[in-house]
Each structure stands twice: as C-alpha cells, then as structure tokens.
Motif scaffolding. Structure first.
Motif, short mmCIF file in Angstrom:
data_model
loop_
_atom_site.label_atom_id
_atom_site.label_comp_id
_atom_site.label_asym_id
_atom_site.label_seq_id
_atom_site.Cartn_x
_atom_site.Cartn_y
_atom_site.Cartn_z
N GLN A 290 65.89 90.05 17.80
CA GLN A 290 65.91 90.70 19.11
C GLN A 290 66.18 92.20 18.99
O GLN A 290 65.86 92.96 19.89
CB GLN A 290 66.98 90.08 20.02
CG GLN A 290 66.62 88.70 20.52
CD GLN A 290 67.00 87.60 19.53
OE1 GLN A 290 67.75 87.84 18.59
NE2 GLN A 290 66.47 86.41 19.73
N THR A 291 66.77 92.63 17.89
CA THR A 291 67.11 94.05 17.75
C THR A 291 66.02 94.85 17.05
O THR A 291 66.13 96.07 16.97
CB THR A 291 68.43 94.21 16.99
OG1 THR A 291 68.27 93.66 15.69
CG2 THR A 291 69.57 93.54 17.72
N ILE A 292 65.00 94.21 16.53
CA ILE A 292 63.92 94.91 15.82
C ILE A 292 62.89 95.39 16.83
O ILE A 292 62.42 94.63 17.67
CB ILE A 292 63.26 94.00 14.77
CG1 ILE A 292 64.28 93.59 13.71
CG2 ILE A 292 62.08 94.71 14.12
CD1 ILE A 292 63.77 92.57 12.73
N ASP A 293 62.52 96.64 16.74
CA ASP A 293 61.47 97.22 17.58
C ASP A 293 60.13 96.97 16.89
O ASP A 293 59.71 97.72 16.02
CB ASP A 293 61.73 98.71 17.76
CG ASP A 293 60.81 99.36 18.76
OD1 ASP A 293 59.85 98.70 19.21
OD2 ASP A 293 61.04 100.54 19.08
N PHE A 294 59.47 95.88 17.28
CA PHE A 294 58.23 95.49 16.62
C PHE A 294 57.09 96.46 16.88
O PHE A 294 56.21 96.63 16.04
CB PHE A 294 57.83 94.07 17.02
CG PHE A 294 58.68 93.01 16.39
CD1 PHE A 294 58.50 92.68 15.06
CD2 PHE A 294 59.68 92.37 17.11
CE1 PHE A 294 59.29 91.71 14.46
CE2 PHE A 294 60.47 91.42 16.52
CZ PHE A 294 60.28 91.08 15.19
N ALA A 295 57.09 97.11 18.04
CA ALA A 295 56.05 98.10 18.33
C ALA A 295 56.18 99.29 17.37
O ALA A 295 55.18 99.76 16.81
CB ALA A 295 56.14 98.56 19.78
N ALA A 296 57.40 99.76 17.16
CA ALA A 296 57.62 100.87 16.23
C ALA A 296 57.30 100.45 14.80
O ALA A 296 56.73 101.24 14.04
CB ALA A 296 59.06 101.37 16.33
N ALA A 297 57.66 99.23 14.44
CA ALA A 297 57.35 98.75 13.08
C ALA A 297 55.84 98.65 12.87
O ALA A 297 55.32 99.00 11.81
CB ALA A 297 58.01 97.39 12.84
N GLU B 124 64.26 107.40 13.64
CA GLU B 124 64.77 107.37 15.00
C GLU B 124 64.68 106.01 15.68
O GLU B 124 65.47 105.72 16.58
CB GLU B 124 64.05 108.42 15.85
CG GLU B 124 64.40 109.83 15.45
CD GLU B 124 63.81 110.87 16.36
OE1 GLU B 124 63.25 110.51 17.42
OE2 GLU B 124 63.90 112.06 16.02
N ARG B 125 63.74 105.16 15.28
CA ARG B 125 63.53 103.92 16.03
C ARG B 125 63.77 102.64 15.24
O ARG B 125 63.80 101.56 15.85
CB ARG B 125 62.10 103.88 16.56
CG ARG B 125 61.71 104.98 17.51
CD ARG B 125 61.78 104.65 18.97
NE ARG B 125 61.24 103.41 19.37
CZ ARG B 125 60.04 103.21 19.92
NH1 ARG B 125 59.23 104.23 20.08
NH2 ARG B 125 59.65 102.01 20.29
N LEU B 126 63.91 102.71 13.92
CA LEU B 126 64.01 101.49 13.13
C LEU B 126 65.23 101.52 12.22
O LEU B 126 65.66 102.58 11.77
CB LEU B 126 62.75 101.31 12.26
CG LEU B 126 61.46 101.01 13.00
CD1 LEU B 126 60.28 101.10 12.04
CD2 LEU B 126 61.51 99.63 13.62
N ALA C 194 55.92 108.37 20.45
CA ALA C 194 56.69 107.12 20.36
C ALA C 194 58.11 107.37 19.87
O ALA C 194 59.02 106.62 20.24
CB ALA C 194 55.98 106.14 19.43
#
Length: 125
Positions: A4-11, A70-72, A123
């Motif tokens: 739930q804490t992983i930003d899949f869009a950023a990945a 910044e996002r991952l 992004a």
C-alpha cells in the motif's frame, strides 16, 4: 514497507525512463567514435543532433533520479530502475534499422528523451 505504501505509477515511470535511457545510450554509443561515422552524419547537423540527443539523455537521467529520490523508497526504485535497464537494450533492438543507424534515431532520442524528462519532472513535483 507494504504494497500500500509503494507508488506504482512512479515506479512504472522510473522503469520506462530507465528503459528509454538505456536504449538511448546504446543508440548514442553507435555514433562514436566520431571519425567512424558516415560522411552524411559528420556535418553540422549530425554533430548538433548528436549533442542535443546526448543532452536529452542526460536530462532524462537527471529527471529519473529526481523522481526516484522524491517519490520512491530505495528498494522499489532499485527494482524499477533495474528492470528498465534490463529491458532497454531489447527496446533498442526492436527499432527498425534506419532508426538505429541514422539521424532519425537521434531525433527519436531527442523527442522521446525530452518529452519523458518533462513528464518525470511534472510527476516528481
């Protein structure tokens, strides 16, 4: 860290950026050393496109690094970036020969790298 804490869009964006960056580096490497390029690619246009495409690849790498920081978290960033680097040369092989060996390939790197770098910067902020 949970799913739930992983930003899949950023990945996903990071993996795409790493794949495009790896393909761009392989393509740009094919134009070096400069003395071995065909006569049609040695002029001002060919040199300028090579320089601009290299700059676009550099900006893409910087934007991908910014997005990752910044996002991952570290683990998803390493996994996404590694997958992108793994599939980048395969992406290069899928390109038609005239894109891999000509000035059109440099234009493709310039356009795709620049556009993806702008998307990554949007992004990341």
């Amino acid at each position: 860290m949970s799913l739930q804490t992983i930003d899949f869009a950023a990945a996903g964006l990071l993996a795409l950026a790493a794949a495009v960056l790896a393909a761009a580096v392989v393509l740009l490497g094919g134009f070096l050393p400069l003395a071995t390029r065909p006569a049609a690619q040695r002029g001002l246009l060919g040199g300028g496109l090579l320089l601009l495409a290299g700059l676009a690849a550099l900006l893409l790498g910087a934007a991908a690094l910014r997005l990752a920081v910044e996002r991952l978290a570290v683990a998803p960033a390493v996994i996404a970036g590694g997958l992108g680097l793994l599939f980048g040369p395969l992406l290069f092989q899928l390109l038609p020969r005239q894109l891999r060996d000509g000035l059109a390939g440099l234009l493709l790197v310039l356009a795709a790298g620049g556009a993806l770098a702008l998307l990554l910067n949007q992004a990341a902020s």
